[in-house]
Design a protein around this motif. Structure first.
Motif, PDB file in Angstrom:
ATOM      1  N   MET A 277       2.866  11.685   0.727  1.00  0.00           N
ATOM      2  CA  MET A 277       3.504  10.622   1.111  1.00  0.00           C
ATOM      3  C   MET A 277       4.077   9.477   0.165  1.00  0.00           C
ATOM      4  O   MET A 277       2.562   9.279  -0.613  1.00  0.00           O
ATOM      5  CB  MET A 277       3.130  10.173   2.481  1.00  0.00           C
ATOM      6  CG  MET A 277       3.406   8.946   3.471  1.00  0.00           C
ATOM      7  SD  MET A 277       3.205   8.569   4.386  1.00  0.00           S
ATOM      8  CE  MET A 277       3.898   7.102   4.489  1.00  0.00           C
ATOM      9  N   ASP A 278       4.934   9.178  -0.022  1.00  0.00           N
ATOM     10  CA  ASP A 278       4.492   8.105  -1.078  1.00  0.00           C
ATOM     11  C   ASP A 278       5.197   6.825  -0.211  1.00  0.00           C
ATOM     12  O   ASP A 278       6.419   6.696   0.364  1.00  0.00           O
ATOM     13  CB  ASP A 278       6.029   8.152  -1.894  1.00  0.00           C
ATOM     14  CG  ASP A 278       6.724   6.800  -3.002  1.00  0.00           C
ATOM     15  OD1 ASP A 278       5.437   5.887  -2.875  1.00  0.00           O
ATOM     16  OD2 ASP A 278       7.118   7.215  -4.151  1.00  0.00           O
ATOM     17  N   MET A 279       4.423   5.606  -0.347  1.00  0.00           N
ATOM     18  CA  MET A 279       4.465   4.712   0.932  1.00  0.00           C
ATOM     19  C   MET A 279       5.014   3.526  -0.342  1.00  0.00           C
ATOM     20  O   MET A 279       5.866   2.711   1.207  1.00  0.00           O
ATOM     21  CB  MET A 279       2.620   3.699   0.826  1.00  0.00           C
ATOM     22  CG  MET A 279       1.874   4.417   1.302  1.00  0.00           C
ATOM     23  SD  MET A 279      -0.087   3.306   1.373  1.00  0.00           S
ATOM     24  CE  MET A 279       0.265   3.336   0.270  1.00  0.00           C
ATOM     25  N   LEU A 280       6.285   3.644  -1.385  1.00  0.00           N
ATOM     26  CA  LEU A 280       7.366   3.302  -1.534  1.00  0.00           C
ATOM     27  C   LEU A 280       8.707   3.297  -0.587  1.00  0.00           C
ATOM     28  O   LEU A 280       9.542   3.294  -0.605  1.00  0.00           O
ATOM     29  CB  LEU A 280       7.416   3.020  -2.308  1.00  0.00           C
ATOM     30  CG  LEU A 280       6.733   2.434  -3.610  1.00  0.00           C
ATOM     31  CD1 LEU A 280       6.642   3.626  -5.153  1.00  0.00           C
ATOM     32  CD2 LEU A 280       6.927   1.059  -3.747  1.00  0.00           C
TER      33      LEU A 280
ATOM     34  N   MET B 209      -5.234  12.579  -7.247  1.00  0.00           N
ATOM     35  CA  MET B 209      -6.233  12.616  -5.930  1.00  0.00           C
ATOM     36  C   MET B 209      -6.739  13.031  -4.901  1.00  0.00           C
ATOM     37  O   MET B 209      -7.762  13.446  -4.226  1.00  0.00           O
ATOM     38  CB  MET B 209      -5.674  10.915  -5.455  1.00  0.00           C
ATOM     39  CG  MET B 209      -5.497   9.586  -6.730  1.00  0.00           C
ATOM     40  SD  MET B 209      -7.417   9.584  -6.590  1.00  0.00           S
ATOM     41  CE  MET B 209      -7.492   7.620  -6.958  1.00  0.00           C
TER      42      MET B 209
ATOM     43  N   ALA C  91     -12.328   7.992   0.961  1.00  0.00           N
ATOM     44  CA  ALA C  91     -13.492   7.299   0.978  1.00  0.00           C
ATOM     45  C   ALA C  91     -13.822   6.501   2.277  1.00  0.00           C
ATOM     46  O   ALA C  91     -14.634   6.714   2.962  1.00  0.00           O
ATOM     47  CB  ALA C  91     -13.634   6.438  -0.543  1.00  0.00           C
ATOM     48  N   ALA C  92     -12.649   6.052   2.457  1.00  0.00           N
ATOM     49  CA  ALA C  92     -12.762   5.526   4.186  1.00  0.00           C
ATOM     50  C   ALA C  92     -12.434   6.664   4.867  1.00  0.00           C
ATOM     51  O   ALA C  92     -13.810   6.153   5.968  1.00  0.00           O
ATOM     52  CB  ALA C  92     -11.495   4.401   4.319  1.00  0.00           C
TER      53      ALA C  92
ATOM     54  N   GLY D 278      -1.986   5.709   1.825  1.00  0.00           N
ATOM     55  CA  GLY D 278      -3.016   5.487   0.518  1.00  0.00           C
ATOM     56  C   GLY D 278      -4.930   5.797   0.331  1.00  0.00           C
ATOM     57  O   GLY D 278      -5.523   5.012   0.502  1.00  0.00           O
ATOM     58  N   ALA D 279      -4.754   7.731   1.257  1.00  0.00           N
ATOM     59  CA  ALA D 279      -6.234   7.208   1.352  1.00  0.00           C
ATOM     60  C   ALA D 279      -6.848   7.675  -0.347  1.00  0.00           C
ATOM     61  O   ALA D 279      -8.294   8.505   0.275  1.00  0.00           O
ATOM     62  CB  ALA D 279      -6.276   8.909   2.025  1.00  0.00           C
TER      63      ALA D 279
ATOM     64  N   ALA E  74      -7.094   1.261   3.108  1.00  0.00           N
ATOM     65  CA  ALA E  74      -7.796   0.518   2.500  1.00  0.00           C
ATOM     66  C   ALA E  74      -7.896   0.616   1.042  1.00  0.00           C
ATOM     67  O   ALA E  74      -7.897   1.908   0.180  1.00  0.00           O
ATOM     68  CB  ALA E  74      -9.639   1.497   2.391  1.00  0.00           C
ATOM     69  N   LEU E  75      -7.106  -0.975   0.368  1.00  0.00           N
ATOM     70  CA  LEU E  75      -7.779  -0.867  -1.258  1.00  0.00           C
ATOM     71  C   LEU E  75      -6.246  -0.063  -1.964  1.00  0.00           C
ATOM     72  O   LEU E  75      -5.812   0.686  -2.373  1.00  0.00           O
ATOM     73  CB  LEU E  75      -8.802  -0.203  -1.746  1.00  0.00           C
ATOM     74  CG  LEU E  75      -9.920  -0.842  -1.995  1.00  0.00           C
ATOM     75  CD1 LEU E  75     -10.931  -1.222  -1.286  1.00  0.00           C
ATOM     76  CD2 LEU E  75      -9.715  -0.590  -3.229  1.00  0.00           C
TER      77      LEU E  75
ATOM     78  N   GLU F 145      -1.551  10.532   0.593  1.00  0.00           N
ATOM     79  CA  GLU F 145      -1.814  10.144  -0.547  1.00  0.00           C
ATOM     80  C   GLU F 145      -0.704  10.569  -1.186  1.00  0.00           C
ATOM     81  O   GLU F 145       0.367  11.741  -0.760  1.00  0.00           O
ATOM     82  CB  GLU F 145      -2.903  11.022  -0.493  1.00  0.00           C
ATOM     83  CG  GLU F 145      -3.402  10.733  -2.370  1.00  0.00           C
ATOM     84  CD  GLU F 145      -2.712   8.945  -3.203  1.00  0.00           C
ATOM     85  OE1 GLU F 145      -3.902   8.171  -2.648  1.00  0.00           O
ATOM     86  OE2 GLU F 145      -2.842   8.894  -4.201  1.00  0.00           O
TER      87      GLU F 145
ATOM     88  N   LEU G  74       2.076  -2.136  -2.995  1.00  0.00           N
ATOM     89  CA  LEU G  74       3.253  -2.357  -2.693  1.00  0.00           C
ATOM     90  C   LEU G  74       3.758  -3.136  -3.236  1.00  0.00           C
ATOM     91  O   LEU G  74       3.160  -4.452  -2.737  1.00  0.00           O
ATOM     92  CB  LEU G  74       3.070  -1.840  -1.288  1.00  0.00           C
ATOM     93  CG  LEU G  74       2.503  -0.476  -0.891  1.00  0.00           C
ATOM     94  CD1 LEU G  74       2.916  -0.068   0.412  1.00  0.00           C
ATOM     95  CD2 LEU G  74       2.844   0.238  -1.483  1.00  0.00           C
TER      96      LEU G  74
HETATM   97  C1  LIG Z   1      -7.878   2.002  -5.167  1.00  0.00           C
HETATM   98  S1  LIG Z   1      -7.616   3.780  -4.402  1.00  0.00           S
HETATM   99  C2  LIG Z   1      -8.227   3.562  -3.044  1.00  0.00           C
HETATM  100  C3  LIG Z   1      -8.079   5.017  -2.299  1.00  0.00           C
HETATM  101  C4  LIG Z   1      -9.168   4.675  -0.423  1.00  0.00           C
HETATM  102  N1  LIG Z   1      -8.301   4.860   0.350  1.00  0.00           N
HETATM  103  C5  LIG Z   1     -10.481   4.130  -1.129  1.00  0.00           C
HETATM  104  O1  LIG Z   1     -10.651   2.972  -0.083  1.00  0.00           O
HETATM  105  O2  LIG Z   1     -11.104   4.290  -1.513  1.00  0.00           O
HETATM  106  C6  LIG Z   1      -5.499   3.254  -4.457  1.00  0.00           C
HETATM  107  C7  LIG Z   1      -5.438   4.781  -3.291  1.00  0.00           C
HETATM  108  O3  LIG Z   1      -3.609   4.932  -3.029  1.00  0.00           O
HETATM  109  C8  LIG Z   1      -2.544   5.112  -3.553  1.00  0.00           C
HETATM  110  N2  LIG Z   1      -1.378   4.669  -3.574  1.00  0.00           N
HETATM  111  C9  LIG Z   1      -0.791   4.088  -4.255  1.00  0.00           C
HETATM  112  N3  LIG Z   1       0.004   3.892  -4.037  1.00  0.00           N
HETATM  113  C10 LIG Z   1       0.631   4.769  -3.483  1.00  0.00           C
HETATM  114  C11 LIG Z   1       1.920   4.808  -2.978  1.00  0.00           C
HETATM  115  N4  LIG Z   1       2.897   4.892  -2.698  1.00  0.00           N
HETATM  116  N5  LIG Z   1       1.800   6.221  -2.105  1.00  0.00           N
HETATM  117  C12 LIG Z   1       1.297   6.738  -1.266  1.00  0.00           C
HETATM  118  N6  LIG Z   1       0.048   6.380  -2.348  1.00  0.00           N
HETATM  119  C13 LIG Z   1      -0.528   5.615  -3.059  1.00  0.00           C
HETATM  120  C14 LIG Z   1      -3.189   5.747  -5.118  1.00  0.00           C
HETATM  121  O4  LIG Z   1      -2.774   6.820  -5.495  1.00  0.00           O
HETATM  122  C15 LIG Z   1      -4.809   5.660  -4.504  1.00  0.00           C
HETATM  123  O5  LIG Z   1      -5.594   6.687  -4.143  1.00  0.00           O
END
Ligand SMILES: C[S@@+](CC[C@H](N)C(=O)[O-])C[C@H]1O[C@@H](n2cnc3c(N)ncnc32)[C@H](O)[C@@H]1O
Length: 236
Positions: free
Chosen positions: A88-91, A68, A45-46, A40-41, A109-110, A63, A115
């Motif tokens: 990649m879909d983390m679901l 993004m 930022a991380a 979920g990059a 991170a975040l 991601e 999920l």
């Molecule tokens: C709040 S942002 C944080 C991004 C980054 N890790 C950071 O620290 O700034 C959450 C990220 O998770 C991604 N995300 C949320 N659900 C996701 C999923 N099911 N699969 C992949 N990425 C996902 C979003 O698209 C978003 O880019």
């Protein structure tokens, strides 16, 4: 009302210290060459903090949002050649083939808080299965309070540090409200997350840092101390 871009930049600055701690928790010398996965990059930022801290490391940024990823390529430009994005879909439990079967470290991170619980629990097992023996997973995320009283304490104290927050909470635009609801939808307390790490097989499960509703926790896959990838290897 602060603009979204300005708020995002400010949040990134505020989080730098925590992300640097996350980076330094990984069991590597600064000159080690290793590959880490950032789940979920987002725009990276991380990953940028980790790549700056470890000048010979490589990043795989997972991601699912094309927006993004596109913005991430722009922000990651100083690290060209040391990173790549993987869609990649983390679901989904079937990880894309572009993610190597064995990783030196996994960070998030975040993103895990987005999920549903069943996926949080399952992805911890999937991360465990991808880590080399002795390798670490570290997560920096917001959490929900275990009860309403603690929630009220966290909000009161957070508001003291950010006096604009009560006004902003009461005057969200529909877009801001939707973003907030998306942010908190699957957010849960800390305890079950630590338990799911242990159930996945992680050892040395530890909360390395905590401040009110923010935590850094992680664990290690049992085995020998992680040996980094051969020096100079690209990001997979
Ligand atoms: C709040 S942002 C944080 C991004 C980054 N890790 C950071 O620290 O700034 C959450 C990220 O998770 C991604 N995300 C949320 N659900 C996701 C999923 N099911 N699969 C992949 N990425 C996902 C979003 O698209 C978003 O880019």
């Amino acid at each position: 009302m602060r603009s979204f871009a300005a708020s995002a930049q400010q949040r990134e600055r505020e989080r730098h210290e925590q992300v640097l701690l996350l980076a330094r928790l990984l069991p590597f010398d600064q000159q080690d060459a290793f590959t880490f996965l950032d789940l979920g990059a987002g725009t990276g930022a991380a990953s940028r903090v980790l790549l700056a801290e470890y000048p010979r490391a490589s990043a795989i940024l997972a991601e699912y949002s094309p927006q993004m990823t596109a913005e991430g390529h722009r922000q990651m430009a100083p690290f060209a050649g040391r990173y790549r994005y993987v869609e990649m879909d983390m679901l989904a439990s079937d990880w894309p083939a572009e993610v190597p079967p064995q990783l030196d470290a996994v960070v998030s991170a975040l993103s895990i808080h987005h999920l549903p619980d069943a996926r949080k629990q399952a992805i911890f097992g999937e991360i465990f299965g991808r880590l080399r023996p002795g390798a670490w997973y570290v997560n920096y995320d917001p959490i929900r309070a275990p009860d309403a009283v603690v929630e009220a304490v966290w909000e009161r104290v957070n508001d003291r540090y950010d006096p604009e927050a009560p006004y902003e909470r009461a005057h969200r635009t529909p877009q801001e409200q939707a973003r907030y609801e998306n942010h908190v939808r699957y957010m849960i307390p800390l305890a079950p997350q630590l338990e799911w790490l242990r159930q996945a097989g992680f050892i040395q499960v530890e909360v390395f840092w905590k401040r009110l509703d923010w935590v850094i926790y992680g664990g290690c896959r049992p085995g020998l101390t992680v040996s980094p990838s051969p020096s100079g290897r690209g990001p997979g």
